[in-house]
Design a protein around this motif. Sequence first.
Motif, PDB file in Angstrom:
ATOM      1  N   ALA A 219       1.304  -1.143  -0.176  1.00 29.57           N
ATOM      2  CA  ALA A 219       0.145   0.452  -0.241  1.00 29.57           C
ATOM      3  C   ALA A 219       1.249   1.663  -0.131  1.00 29.57           C
ATOM      4  CB  ALA A 219      -1.225  -0.106   1.650  1.00 29.57           C
ATOM      5  N   HIS A 220       1.965   1.185   1.155  1.00 25.10           N
ATOM      6  CA  HIS A 220       2.903   2.412   1.188  1.00 25.10           C
ATOM      7  C   HIS A 220       3.583   2.364  -0.548  1.00 25.10           C
ATOM      8  CE1 HIS A 220       1.511   2.888   5.225  1.00 25.10           C
ATOM      9  NE2 HIS A 220       2.279   3.903   5.209  1.00 25.10           N
ATOM     10  N   ARG A 221       3.866   1.712  -1.229  1.00 28.43           N
ATOM     11  CA  ARG A 221       5.168   1.425  -2.122  1.00 28.43           C
ATOM     12  C   ARG A 221       3.646   2.131  -3.398  1.00 28.43           C
ATOM     13  NH1 ARG A 221       6.487  -2.882  -4.236  1.00 28.43           N
ATOM     14  NH2 ARG A 221       5.444  -4.426  -2.430  1.00 28.43           N
ATOM     15  N   LEU A 222       2.792   1.642  -3.785  1.00 27.30           N
ATOM     16  CA  LEU A 222       1.803   1.972  -4.628  1.00 27.30           C
ATOM     17  C   LEU A 222       1.427   3.495  -4.412  1.00 27.30           C
ATOM     18  CD1 LEU A 222       0.559   1.181  -6.495  1.00 27.30           C
ATOM     19  CD2 LEU A 222      -2.269   0.475  -5.235  1.00 27.30           C
ATOM     20  N   ALA A 223       1.203   3.910  -2.417  1.00 26.93           N
ATOM     21  CA  ALA A 223       1.209   4.987  -2.570  1.00 26.93           C
ATOM     22  C   ALA A 223       2.230   6.025  -3.797  1.00 26.93           C
ATOM     23  CB  ALA A 223       0.680   5.545  -1.799  1.00 26.93           C
ATOM     24  N   GLY A 224       3.797   5.746  -2.635  1.00 23.84           N
ATOM     25  CA  GLY A 224       4.822   6.359  -3.050  1.00 23.84           C
ATOM     26  C   GLY A 224       4.559   6.618  -5.442  1.00 23.84           C
ATOM     27  N   HIS A 225       4.062   5.724  -5.480  1.00 17.29           N
ATOM     28  CA  HIS A 225       4.014   6.055  -7.698  1.00 17.29           C
ATOM     29  C   HIS A 225       3.209   7.095  -7.816  1.00 17.29           C
ATOM     30  CE1 HIS A 225       6.405   2.544  -8.463  1.00 17.29           C
ATOM     31  NE2 HIS A 225       5.912   1.976  -7.544  1.00 17.29           N
ATOM     32  N   ALA A 226       2.338   7.375  -7.038  1.00 18.00           N
ATOM     33  CA  ALA A 226       1.682   8.464  -7.438  1.00 18.00           C
ATOM     34  C   ALA A 226       2.712   9.818  -7.902  1.00 18.00           C
ATOM     35  CB  ALA A 226      -0.001   8.489  -7.139  1.00 18.00           C
ATOM     36  N   ALA A 227       2.141  10.854  -8.089  1.00 13.69           N
ATOM     37  CA  ALA A 227       2.069  12.180  -8.104  1.00 13.69           C
ATOM     38  C   ALA A 227       1.836  12.818  -6.527  1.00 13.69           C
ATOM     39  CB  ALA A 227       1.847  13.482  -9.305  1.00 13.69           C
ATOM     40  N   GLU A 228       0.665  12.902  -6.494  1.00 16.61           N
ATOM     41  CA  GLU A 228       0.286  13.182  -5.051  1.00 16.61           C
ATOM     42  C   GLU A 228      -0.307  12.025  -4.703  1.00 16.61           C
ATOM     43  OE1 GLU A 228      -1.918  16.995  -5.055  1.00 16.61           O
ATOM     44  OE2 GLU A 228      -1.829  16.755  -7.290  1.00 16.61           O
ATOM     45  N   GLY A 229       0.029  11.389  -3.333  1.00 16.00           N
ATOM     46  CA  GLY A 229      -0.255   9.802  -3.286  1.00 16.00           C
ATOM     47  C   GLY A 229      -0.456   9.813  -1.361  1.00 16.00           C
ATOM     48  N   ASP A 230      -1.079   8.887  -1.424  1.00 17.80           N
ATOM     49  CA  ASP A 230      -1.397   8.964   0.736  1.00 17.80           C
ATOM     50  C   ASP A 230      -2.091   7.799   0.881  1.00 17.80           C
ATOM     51  OD1 ASP A 230      -1.191  10.272   2.953  1.00 17.80           O
ATOM     52  OD2 ASP A 230      -1.805  11.621   2.791  1.00 17.80           O
ATOM     53  N   VAL A 231      -2.101   7.116   1.946  1.00 16.36           N
ATOM     54  CA  VAL A 231      -2.729   5.788   2.427  1.00 16.36           C
ATOM     55  C   VAL A 231      -3.536   6.581   3.949  1.00 16.36           C
ATOM     56  CG1 VAL A 231      -1.527   4.377   3.622  1.00 16.36           C
ATOM     57  CG2 VAL A 231      -0.361   4.942   1.782  1.00 16.36           C
ATOM     58  N   VAL A 232      -4.717   5.670   3.833  1.00 18.44           N
ATOM     59  CA  VAL A 232      -4.938   5.499   5.044  1.00 18.44           C
ATOM     60  C   VAL A 232      -5.297   4.032   5.587  1.00 18.44           C
ATOM     61  CG1 VAL A 232      -7.710   5.965   6.418  1.00 18.44           C
ATOM     62  CG2 VAL A 232      -6.660   7.871   5.347  1.00 18.44           C
ATOM     63  N   VAL A 233      -4.774   3.814   7.013  1.00 16.71           N
ATOM     64  CA  VAL A 233      -5.112   2.754   6.932  1.00 16.71           C
ATOM     65  C   VAL A 233      -6.179   2.325   8.435  1.00 16.71           C
ATOM     66  CG1 VAL A 233      -4.013   0.286   8.958  1.00 16.71           C
ATOM     67  CG2 VAL A 233      -2.379   1.490   6.878  1.00 16.71           C
ATOM     68  N   ILE A 234      -6.825   1.260   8.163  1.00 19.43           N
ATOM     69  CA  ILE A 234      -7.784   1.386   9.182  1.00 19.43           C
ATOM     70  C   ILE A 234      -8.216  -0.018   9.972  1.00 19.43           C
ATOM     71  CG2 ILE A 234     -10.694   0.759   9.240  1.00 19.43           C
ATOM     72  CD1 ILE A 234      -9.865   3.506   7.159  1.00 19.43           C
ATOM     73  N   PRO A 235      -8.004   0.903  10.926  1.00 18.21           N
ATOM     74  CA  PRO A 235      -7.769  -0.939  12.050  1.00 18.21           C
ATOM     75  C   PRO A 235      -8.542  -1.689  12.300  1.00 18.21           C
ATOM     76  CG  PRO A 235      -7.296   1.315  13.341  1.00 18.21           C
ATOM     77  CD  PRO A 235      -8.663   1.915  11.789  1.00 18.21           C
ATOM     78  N   GLY A 236      -7.860  -3.040  12.019  1.00 17.32           N
ATOM     79  CA  GLY A 236      -9.336  -4.118  13.354  1.00 17.32           C
ATOM     80  C   GLY A 236      -9.827  -4.550  11.236  1.00 17.32           C
ATOM     81  N   SER A 237      -9.535  -3.963  10.188  1.00 19.64           N
ATOM     82  CA  SER A 237     -10.430  -4.711   9.820  1.00 19.64           C
ATOM     83  C   SER A 237      -8.850  -5.630   8.517  1.00 19.64           C
ATOM     84  CB  SER A 237     -11.640  -4.167   8.450  1.00 19.64           C
ATOM     85  OG  SER A 237     -11.861  -2.933   9.318  1.00 19.64           O
ATOM     86  N   ALA A 238     -10.208  -6.331   7.294  1.00 17.84           N
ATOM     87  CA  ALA A 238      -9.518  -7.544   7.044  1.00 17.84           C
ATOM     88  C   ALA A 238      -9.780  -6.076   4.799  1.00 17.84           C
ATOM     89  CB  ALA A 238      -9.732  -8.183   6.006  1.00 17.84           C
ATOM     90  N   HIS A 239      -9.847  -7.394   3.885  1.00 20.36           N
ATOM     91  CA  HIS A 239     -10.041  -6.917   2.835  1.00 20.36           C
ATOM     92  C   HIS A 239     -11.145  -5.640   2.324  1.00 20.36           C
ATOM     93  CE1 HIS A 239      -8.339  -6.665  -1.717  1.00 20.36           C
ATOM     94  NE2 HIS A 239      -9.388  -7.548  -2.040  1.00 20.36           N
ATOM     95  N   HIS A 240     -12.235  -6.575   2.802  1.00 19.62           N
ATOM     96  CA  HIS A 240     -13.515  -6.045   2.558  1.00 19.62           C
ATOM     97  C   HIS A 240     -13.976  -4.553   3.254  1.00 19.62           C
ATOM     98  CE1 HIS A 240     -14.882  -8.783  -1.117  1.00 19.62           C
ATOM     99  NE2 HIS A 240     -14.319  -9.360   0.336  1.00 19.62           N
TER     100      HIS A 240
END
Length: 265
Positions: A219-240
């Motif tokens: 997730a962080h590597r993918l956001a790093g590929h974007a010209a304007e990227g960021d990451v939000v991690v939701i605690p306790g949740s899985a793929h859905h």
Amino acid sequence: MPTRTAAPRRAAAAGALREWTIDGLRFRSWSSIADPGAPTYVLIHGVGMSHRSYVHLHRELAPTATVHSLDLPGFAGLAVPRDDVTVSRMGDALAELIRELCPAPAILVGHSMGVQWAVAAALRHPASARAVVLIGPVVDDRHRTLLAQARALALDGFREPPRVNGRVLLDYLRSGLRWFFQQVGHMLAYPTERRVEELRVPVLVVRGSRDPVAGDDWAHRLAGHAAEGDVVVIPGSAHHVERTAARAVAGGIMAFLARRSVRPA
């Protein structure tokens, strides 16, 4: 230019249902319409899924925005296309549908393989998107094999609530094996990270902290590929996470858009 037809509106504007044929591909849109000037979201489900992936997120976003949840060709009981549909072709058809649905560029939200279709639409037709949100994105470039993805998906099944697994299974069964695995082949071949690199709109990556499909490093590597990227991690949740933590996902999206000054056109 793709050909398109629209079936008559069959519900009130608050939950309007329409069916569309674009370039020979059948789509369905479920729409909640806000006042002019409100932001517009287009929600794109993943492989084997349906608009039901977004029932809760749609509800969270709708009070302050126009929201269109889509069913894509071959899924949710829609006709399976007779010929092959690559990620690029799906992106082209999606962009045409977005132009029909939205008078101005929208915020495209994809989950799982829906991430790839959203990215393709935004990249190939820049006027369709003001920002792109990638929830549980595929495919991690360090685990780009069918076996690795199958293992991650199986592990995710143990981390999701039973009601979510039941919904997912029902949607999978409706898509059929041939169409499902044809699209999985395109999913594995699509270099998401390279295409994100080419986008010129803000990109938000959202993942659940227990998601084995879209890991934290990816997730962080993918956001790093974007010209304007960021990451939000939701605690306790899985793929859905868009199903199990819709309020937190909606809050993360809106906060990101405010930080990036993404406003309605």
